[in-house]
Design an enzyme around this catalytic site. Sequence first.
Site, PDB file in Angstrom:
ATOM      1  CB  THR A 138      -0.899   0.012   1.251  1.00 21.88           C
ATOM      2  OG1 THR A 138      -1.648  -1.185   1.257  1.00 21.88           O
ATOM      3  CG2 THR A 138      -1.837   1.208   1.263  1.00 21.88           C
ATOM      4  CB  THR A 422     -10.038  -1.125   5.980  1.00 22.98           C
ATOM      5  OG1 THR A 422     -11.245  -0.431   6.290  1.00 22.98           O
ATOM      6  CG2 THR A 422      -9.173  -0.264   5.092  1.00 22.98           C
ATOM      7  CD  GLU A 424      -4.441  -9.762   3.409  1.00 26.56           C
ATOM      8  OE1 GLU A 424      -4.920 -10.043   2.295  1.00 26.56           O
ATOM      9  OE2 GLU A 424      -3.237  -9.904   3.689  1.00 26.56           O
ATOM     10  CG  ASP A 426     -12.948  -1.028   1.009  1.00 30.42           C
ATOM     11  OD1 ASP A 426     -13.132  -0.473   2.099  1.00 30.42           O
ATOM     12  OD2 ASP A 426     -13.814  -1.121   0.111  1.00 30.42           O
TER      13      ASP A 426
HETATM   14  C1  LIG Z   1      -3.868  -1.094  10.538  1.00 30.89           C
HETATM   15  C2  LIG Z   1      -3.545  -1.287   9.089  1.00 30.89           C
HETATM   16  C3  LIG Z   1      -2.578  -2.201   8.717  1.00 30.89           C
HETATM   17  C4  LIG Z   1      -2.223  -2.347   7.383  1.00 30.89           C
HETATM   18  N1  LIG Z   1      -1.185  -3.175   7.056  1.00 30.89           N
HETATM   19  C5  LIG Z   1      -0.727  -3.181   5.775  1.00 30.89           C
HETATM   20  C6  LIG Z   1       0.473  -3.897   5.434  1.00 30.89           C
HETATM   21  O1  LIG Z   1       1.122  -4.532   6.283  1.00 30.89           O
HETATM   22  N2  LIG Z   1       0.893  -3.861   4.146  1.00 30.89           N
HETATM   23  C7  LIG Z   1       0.216  -3.174   3.177  1.00 30.89           C
HETATM   24  O2  LIG Z   1       0.659  -3.188   2.030  1.00 30.89           O
HETATM   25  N3  LIG Z   1      -0.923  -2.487   3.468  1.00 30.89           N
HETATM   26  C8  LIG Z   1      -1.400  -2.455   4.742  1.00 30.89           C
HETATM   27  N4  LIG Z   1      -2.529  -1.731   5.056  1.00 30.89           N
HETATM   28  C9  LIG Z   1      -3.214  -0.982   4.012  1.00 30.89           C
HETATM   29  C10 LIG Z   1      -4.580  -1.530   3.644  1.00 30.89           C
HETATM   30  O3  LIG Z   1      -4.453  -2.723   2.932  1.00 30.89           O
HETATM   31  C11 LIG Z   1      -5.324  -0.434   2.886  1.00 30.89           C
HETATM   32  O4  LIG Z   1      -5.651   0.578   3.808  1.00 30.89           O
HETATM   33  C12 LIG Z   1      -6.573  -0.954   2.199  1.00 30.89           C
HETATM   34  O5  LIG Z   1      -6.248  -1.772   1.116  1.00 30.89           O
HETATM   35  C13 LIG Z   1      -7.480   0.178   1.718  1.00 30.89           C
HETATM   36  O6  LIG Z   1      -6.794   1.113   0.966  1.00 30.89           O
HETATM   37  P1  LIG Z   1      -6.941   2.687   1.292  1.00 30.89           P
HETATM   38  O7  LIG Z   1      -6.670   2.876   2.724  1.00 30.89           O
HETATM   39  O8  LIG Z   1      -6.115   3.412   0.319  1.00 30.89           O
HETATM   40  O9  LIG Z   1      -8.482   3.000   1.050  1.00 30.89           O
HETATM   41  P2  LIG Z   1      -9.155   3.496  -0.305  1.00 30.89           P
HETATM   42  O10 LIG Z   1      -8.822   2.564  -1.391  1.00 30.89           O
HETATM   43  O11 LIG Z   1      -8.878   4.937  -0.501  1.00 30.89           O
HETATM   44  O12 LIG Z   1     -10.704   3.319   0.082  1.00 30.89           O
HETATM   45  C14 LIG Z   1     -11.427   4.321   0.784  1.00 30.89           C
HETATM   46  C15 LIG Z   1     -12.920   4.104   0.525  1.00 30.89           C
HETATM   47  O13 LIG Z   1     -13.183   4.216  -0.858  1.00 30.89           O
HETATM   48  C16 LIG Z   1     -13.968   3.143  -1.313  1.00 30.89           C
HETATM   49  N5  LIG Z   1     -13.578   2.772  -2.681  1.00 30.89           N
HETATM   50  C17 LIG Z   1     -12.330   2.611  -3.186  1.00 30.89           C
HETATM   51  N6  LIG Z   1     -12.388   2.210  -4.466  1.00 30.89           N
HETATM   52  C18 LIG Z   1     -13.694   2.093  -4.770  1.00 30.89           C
HETATM   53  C19 LIG Z   1     -14.413   1.697  -5.950  1.00 30.89           C
HETATM   54  N7  LIG Z   1     -13.793   1.293  -7.071  1.00 30.89           N
HETATM   55  N8  LIG Z   1     -15.754   1.686  -5.894  1.00 30.89           N
HETATM   56  C20 LIG Z   1     -16.417   2.059  -4.784  1.00 30.89           C
HETATM   57  N9  LIG Z   1     -15.796   2.422  -3.646  1.00 30.89           N
HETATM   58  C21 LIG Z   1     -14.452   2.452  -3.645  1.00 30.89           C
HETATM   59  C22 LIG Z   1     -13.668   2.003  -0.333  1.00 30.89           C
HETATM   60  O14 LIG Z   1     -14.786   1.130  -0.262  1.00 30.89           O
HETATM   61  C23 LIG Z   1     -13.439   2.752   0.957  1.00 30.89           C
HETATM   62  O15 LIG Z   1     -14.655   2.899   1.638  1.00 30.89           O
HETATM   63  C24 LIG Z   1      -2.904  -1.605   6.398  1.00 30.89           C
HETATM   64  C25 LIG Z   1      -3.918  -0.710   6.772  1.00 30.89           C
HETATM   65  C26 LIG Z   1      -4.213  -0.523   8.087  1.00 30.89           C
HETATM   66  C27 LIG Z   1      -5.248   0.498   8.457  1.00 30.89           C
END
Ligand SMILES: Cc1cc2nc3c(=O)[nH]c(=O)nc-3n(C[C@H](O)[C@H](O)[C@H](O)COP(=O)(O)OP(=O)(O)OC[C@H]3O[C@@H](n4cnc5c(N)ncnc54)[C@H](O)[C@@H]3O)c2cc1C
Length: 657
Positions: A138, A422, A424, A426
């Site tokens: 990410t 969220t 693994e 969303d």
């Molecule tokens: C505590 C924690 C640990 C984590 N650990 C890791 C890790 O070890 N390694 C790693 O690589 N990542 C890690 N992550 C990242 C995590 O995998 C991401 O936060 C997750 O994949 C969501 O991405 P984002 O935060 O960018 O949300 P976004 O993609 O910005 O999503 C935000 C919102 O937009 C909506 N949305 C997005 N796209 C669409 C669409 N096409 N249609 C409709 N709605 C949409 C989603 O449903 C969501 O409600 C971690 C996150 C957290 C919070």
Amino acid sequence: MSSLSGPVDPADLRSVLDGRWAGVRDAHREHLDERFLPVYGETGDQARERISRLLGELPVELGIGAGFPTEYGGGADVGGSIVAIEMLAQVDLSLMVKAGVQWGLFGGAVAALGTRRHHDAYLRDIIAGRLFGCFAMTETGHGSDVQHLRTTCVYDPRTETFDLHTPHEAARKDYIGNAARDGRMAVVFAQLVTGGRRHGVHAWLVPIRDERGNPLPGVTIGDAGPKAGLLGVDNGRLSFDHVRVPRDMLLDRYAQVAADGTYSSPIENDSRRFFTMLGTLVRGRVSVGGAASAATKSALTIAVRYGDIRRQFGTPDADREVLLNDYLAHQRKLLPALATTYALTFAQSELVTALAEIQGDDGTADEHRQRQLESRAAGLKAAQTWHATRTIQMCREACGGAGYLAENRLPGLKADTDVFTTFEGDNTVLLQLVAKGLLTGYRDDFGSLDGWGRASFVAEQVREMVLERTAARSLIERLVSAVPGRDDEVAVTDRGWHLKVFEDRERHLLDGAVRRLRNGAATKKDRPFDIFNDVQDHVLAVAAAHIDRVTLEAFVAGIETATDPAVRALLSRVCDLYALSVIETHKGWLLEHGRLTPARAKAITGVVNGLLKELRPHMRTLVDGFAIPDSWLHCAVLREEPGRQETMADHDTADRP
Ligand SMILES: Cc1cc2nc3c(=O)[nH]c(=O)nc-3n(C[C@H](O)[C@H](O)[C@H](O)COP(=O)(O)OP(=O)(O)OC[C@H]3O[C@@H](n4cnc5c(N)ncnc54)[C@H](O)[C@@H]3O)c2cc1C
């Protein structure tokens, strides 16, 4: 319909629920003592220190490296490794996530994406916990759409190294587990460029800290800061300033770069290759779903046991106040959630079994099965994590003020599982992938939502629906085909009717989505985004209906594994409650679409209330069937409350005229 007669021994339920990996579950129950339980009121630093230490103290009997090949000290038992993570979730969710990052994400990526030289060099140390690492995919700018990561890794044939670089702030790796404190290496995902050409996202094994824990030159490490939960996990940020990565650190199972920079891969298409790589990492998603259900079971056990000792309000005809669990409203909260948890347990077991078969030693699964597995893993991860979030909140409320105190565990369960919806993947994004798989018959790359709305894509890919059965195919077909044509001729507790309603709902929604997408493709050619976006809610409903059906079919198949008639009768009643609760939830849609008459819809509410009454005496048995050791519940009110409640109740009675 057989009736519920005598009591059921929870041990008999337990053996059905424990299933194939009962040995792994028992080893955890036996060897994880109080030392591994959460400490309430810790600071973030204390939690991180404790969890890191405990990771190194996990008893060998748990077989922590179960998912790795035996030649490196693993157990070659993929299913066992998923169940192990699930069991850790009942002890401490930070411990579970930290273990999941270390052995699932980091170790799993090295094993699945690397080749022998990476395995020989690193797997032993990873399994033994001598080498801590991160899974850095990410970025601040891209979480769901990881195909468009911005970090670059450009090959230079003169030095035979890659140049790993974070071009701007939004390309910084974010939220990365193990990064802020413990990680020495990271599997870093970035865009591969060689000979001036981009080849899409690949992964490299990159050292990030030296032996003393200091960041290596060119690597900037930050802390993600305070979080809502999972205090024991050190989530951090990573940026790379033209870091030199030797050529052989490319995890090159799916693509190789020769010394002169020539790129080769058995999978030509960049997008297909990337999603094939991600498909090998499906275990993480399966583990998170299972862990969410495990935490849900802890919450339900606490709430049900509390409801069996907590009394509020008297009745004119009794000298004791009423137990919470005797209120219909309380049963309405707890029992349908319990039934759904049972249903999801069977669905998860079926998924883990399929995963073990497909990713087992021979690894010869055809592509269709692999895509189907990925789809089911995505859907069940979403279903289980959303169910956890809703149910744990409901259990918190069901325990009143006591549920809000940290010492009663529920606040921790709530805070720690919140983010499971969220990470693994969303959930909303995952459900779209499930729908895409169904609409295309799993023919397209799984995981990409790119170009999904293109008119040509829709015209080529979207097909008529073929409903594929999941479990106990012949039994389910027999039950469905035995349902008479007219609904009023069949009882609302008829299993065949339940299956048919679930199946009809999925089919109807899917047919409707196909029709709408086709119409959109014909009329909105110049607005490709709108073709898909205008039916997005419909598409999500398709996926949810599909997962409901898969879950019900797994429950029906699961009951077949029980040999004891009393256990079968109880499970069957719980399955009735699950099926009818889902039907009740979708009553509006079913009425709108003529799948349910108003009279039958009303009758269902009465039947559900009847089921609650019938299951009331078995509530405790149903949670005891989860077999969570008493000490693992780690809940003060369950240790103290019985005595206090008796005294108060007796006192109240004595005071009454
Ligand atoms: C505590 C924690 C640990 C984590 N650990 C890791 C890790 O070890 N390694 C790693 O690589 N990542 C890690 N992550 C990242 C995590 O995998 C991401 O936060 C997750 O994949 C969501 O991405 P984002 O935060 O960018 O949300 P976004 O993609 O910005 O999503 C935000 C919102 O937009 C909506 N949305 C997005 N796209 C669409 C669409 N096409 N249609 C409709 N709605 C949409 C989603 O449903 C969501 O409600 C971690 C996150 C957290 C919070």
